[in-house]
Design a protein around this motif. Sequence first.
Motif, PDB file in Angstrom:
ATOM      1  N   ARG A 126       0.827  -1.200   0.000  1.00 10.85           N
ATOM      2  CA  ARG A 126       0.000   0.000   0.000  1.00 10.85           C
ATOM      3  C   ARG A 126       0.863   1.252   0.000  1.00 10.85           C
ATOM      4  NH1 ARG A 126      -5.262   1.551   1.677  1.00 10.85           N
ATOM      5  NH2 ARG A 126      -5.402   3.528   2.805  1.00 10.85           N
ATOM      6  N   LYS A 127       1.877   1.262   0.852  1.00  9.84           N
ATOM      7  CA  LYS A 127       2.751   2.432   0.970  1.00  9.84           C
ATOM      8  C   LYS A 127       3.603   2.627  -0.287  1.00  9.84           C
ATOM      9  CE  LYS A 127       6.443   4.393   3.854  1.00  9.84           C
ATOM     10  NZ  LYS A 127       7.407   4.574   2.757  1.00  9.84           N
ATOM     11  N   SER A 153      -5.377  -3.928  -0.407  1.00  8.34           N
ATOM     12  CA  SER A 153      -4.681  -3.004   0.495  1.00  8.34           C
ATOM     13  C   SER A 153      -4.354  -1.685  -0.196  1.00  8.34           C
ATOM     14  CB  SER A 153      -3.381  -3.643   1.013  1.00  8.34           C
ATOM     15  OG  SER A 153      -2.391  -3.726  -0.008  1.00  8.34           O
ATOM     16  N   LEU A 154      -4.033  -1.728  -1.469  1.00  9.73           N
ATOM     17  CA  LEU A 154      -3.653  -0.521  -2.204  1.00  9.73           C
ATOM     18  C   LEU A 154      -4.849   0.395  -2.459  1.00  9.73           C
ATOM     19  CD1 LEU A 154      -1.529   1.144  -3.755  1.00  9.73           C
ATOM     20  CD2 LEU A 154      -1.985  -0.308  -5.755  1.00  9.73           C
ATOM     21  N   ARG A 213     -10.308   2.832   3.430  1.00 11.26           N
ATOM     22  CA  ARG A 213     -10.199   2.537   4.854  1.00 11.26           C
ATOM     23  C   ARG A 213      -9.655   1.123   5.001  1.00 11.26           C
ATOM     24  NH1 ARG A 213     -14.617   5.680   4.069  1.00 11.26           N
ATOM     25  NH2 ARG A 213     -14.778   7.557   5.361  1.00 11.26           N
ATOM     26  N   TYR A 214      -8.347   1.024   4.940  1.00 17.40           N
ATOM     27  CA  TYR A 214      -7.688  -0.288   4.993  1.00 17.40           C
ATOM     28  C   TYR A 214      -7.209  -0.568   6.405  1.00 17.40           C
ATOM     29  CZ  TYR A 214      -4.252  -3.963   4.419  1.00 17.40           C
ATOM     30  OH  TYR A 214      -3.540  -5.131   4.564  1.00 17.40           O
ATOM     31  N   ASP A 215      -7.611  -1.715   6.931  1.00 15.75           N
ATOM     32  CA  ASP A 215      -7.193  -2.160   8.254  1.00 15.75           C
ATOM     33  C   ASP A 215      -6.344  -3.412   8.090  1.00 15.75           C
ATOM     34  OD1 ASP A 215      -6.834  -3.063  10.810  1.00 15.75           O
ATOM     35  OD2 ASP A 215      -8.973  -3.276  11.290  1.00 15.75           O
ATOM     36  N   PRO A 216      -5.034  -3.328   8.353  1.00 18.28           N
ATOM     37  CA  PRO A 216      -4.174  -4.485   8.154  1.00 18.28           C
ATOM     38  C   PRO A 216      -4.522  -5.665   9.056  1.00 18.28           C
ATOM     39  CG  PRO A 216      -2.988  -2.722   9.264  1.00 18.28           C
ATOM     40  CD  PRO A 216      -4.286  -2.144   8.796  1.00 18.28           C
ATOM     41  N   SER A 264     -14.228  -2.767   2.156  1.00 25.31           N
ATOM     42  CA  SER A 264     -14.343  -1.322   2.012  1.00 25.31           C
ATOM     43  C   SER A 264     -14.803  -0.990   0.597  1.00 25.31           C
ATOM     44  CB  SER A 264     -12.996  -0.643   2.293  1.00 25.31           C
ATOM     45  OG  SER A 264     -13.048   0.731   1.989  1.00 25.31           O
ATOM     46  N   LEU A 265     -15.863  -0.225   0.466  1.00 26.71           N
ATOM     47  CA  LEU A 265     -16.398   0.133  -0.851  1.00 26.71           C
ATOM     48  C   LEU A 265     -15.900   1.476  -1.354  1.00 26.71           C
ATOM     49  CD1 LEU A 265     -20.070  -1.139  -0.645  1.00 26.71           C
ATOM     50  CD2 LEU A 265     -18.007  -2.328  -1.395  1.00 26.71           C
ATOM     51  N   GLU A 266     -15.303   2.252  -0.473  1.00 29.46           N
ATOM     52  CA  GLU A 266     -14.767   3.540  -0.891  1.00 29.46           C
ATOM     53  C   GLU A 266     -13.302   3.370  -1.269  1.00 29.46           C
ATOM     54  OE1 GLU A 266     -14.722   8.245   0.486  1.00 29.46           O
ATOM     55  OE2 GLU A 266     -15.360   6.679   1.894  1.00 29.46           O
ATOM     56  N   LEU A 267     -12.950   3.819  -2.454  1.00 23.96           N
ATOM     57  CA  LEU A 267     -11.607   3.602  -2.991  1.00 23.96           C
ATOM     58  C   LEU A 267     -10.780   4.878  -2.964  1.00 23.96           C
ATOM     59  CD1 LEU A 267     -12.426   1.361  -6.077  1.00 23.96           C
ATOM     60  CD2 LEU A 267     -12.023   0.684  -3.698  1.00 23.96           C
ATOM     61  N   ARG A 268      -9.461   4.698  -2.894  1.00 24.17           N
ATOM     62  CA  ARG A 268      -8.540   5.834  -2.871  1.00 24.17           C
ATOM     63  C   ARG A 268      -8.323   6.416  -4.258  1.00 24.17           C
ATOM     64  NH1 ARG A 268      -3.208   3.432  -0.911  1.00 24.17           N
ATOM     65  NH2 ARG A 268      -2.650   5.483  -0.101  1.00 24.17           N
ATOM     66  N   TYR A 269      -8.549   5.608  -5.290  1.00 24.34           N
ATOM     67  CA  TYR A 269      -8.315   6.029  -6.669  1.00 24.34           C
ATOM     68  C   TYR A 269      -9.553   5.726  -7.502  1.00 24.34           C
ATOM     69  CZ  TYR A 269      -3.441   5.698  -5.067  1.00 24.34           C
ATOM     70  OH  TYR A 269      -2.272   5.834  -4.362  1.00 24.34           O
TER      71      TYR A 269
END
Length: 326
Positions: A105-106, A134-135, A139-142, A156-161
């Motif tokens: 992810r990072k 994870s990428l 809202r990613y929880d490891p 999680s349904l909301e994406l960063r991209y």
Amino acid sequence: MERLKPSTIVTSAAAAPKISTTRRRKQKIVVIMGATGAGKSRLSIDFGTRFFKNSEIINSDKMQVYSGLDITTNKITMQERFGVPHHLLGVIDPAKSPFTPSDFRKVGSEIISDVKSRRGLPLVVGGSNSFIYSLFAKRYDPEADVFNGLDPDPVSLELRYDCCFIWVDVCFPVLNRYLSKRVDEMLESGMFEELVEFFRSGECESVNWSGLGQAIGIPEFETYFRNFPGYRRVDGADSEEDVTRLTEGYNEAVRRIKDNTCQLAKKQVSKILRLRDAGWEVKRIDATEAFRAVMTAESGGTRVAEIWEKQVVEPSVKIVKQFLDE
């Protein structure tokens, strides 16, 4: 699928609820996902060499991120990349701590920013859906597990991209036959010799067994090498009894590799279905006919390329171009 030439699968997008995302505000990313052996790399090279020439590929296969064992992990070669830039492919030290989804992810985010700064198109390509999740999950929880168990954690349904997910799919009976053939081809290309050197050199002692040590081929052949410390093949046996023991040991290791590869493919598809059924907009491309042609003796390379082009490349390119134009 014979590897790898830029091509010289028909879509069936699931009716799923749309993910919460504001597309105009997010960077556009194309993701090519699918089971091992389904043709993800080939499609990515088609994209990068013919249609989206500003593409840069970010590997999302959790075994291929590590350096070493290139044949065993089935990394795409420099020649097969046709000049398309690749990231996170064979760059992680296998002796260090495993490269986790959080690490992906990072680092993946940093690579995406770098590619975008050059006005490039990031193509995330690989079969490790834990990396993909994870990428992209906002809202990613490891500590959460969205894929396994009787009651997995919510996806999680909301994406960063802003993502275009292309799922290259092959029906299991055909894919399993192909995967068996591919294992034989990998062995013919030097996989066994690569593993001999891995165990003989002592490299196996330094590799983290929670990382690269889990690559299919290593656990399966470990018993063989332990029982036959001379690392001999059948042609080096001294007696008929040795020939029998070596042959049985070798064949058992190969059988387990084939079985485990097919099991991996099933697990990968189940995770894709989990994401799609939860609401991720995954576009399925059916590549079955192209692979069926590969497995048919009378099918020549030209015929395979024609089917791949019509049923895989054309619909995939159409989906991506529409996505980029939105």
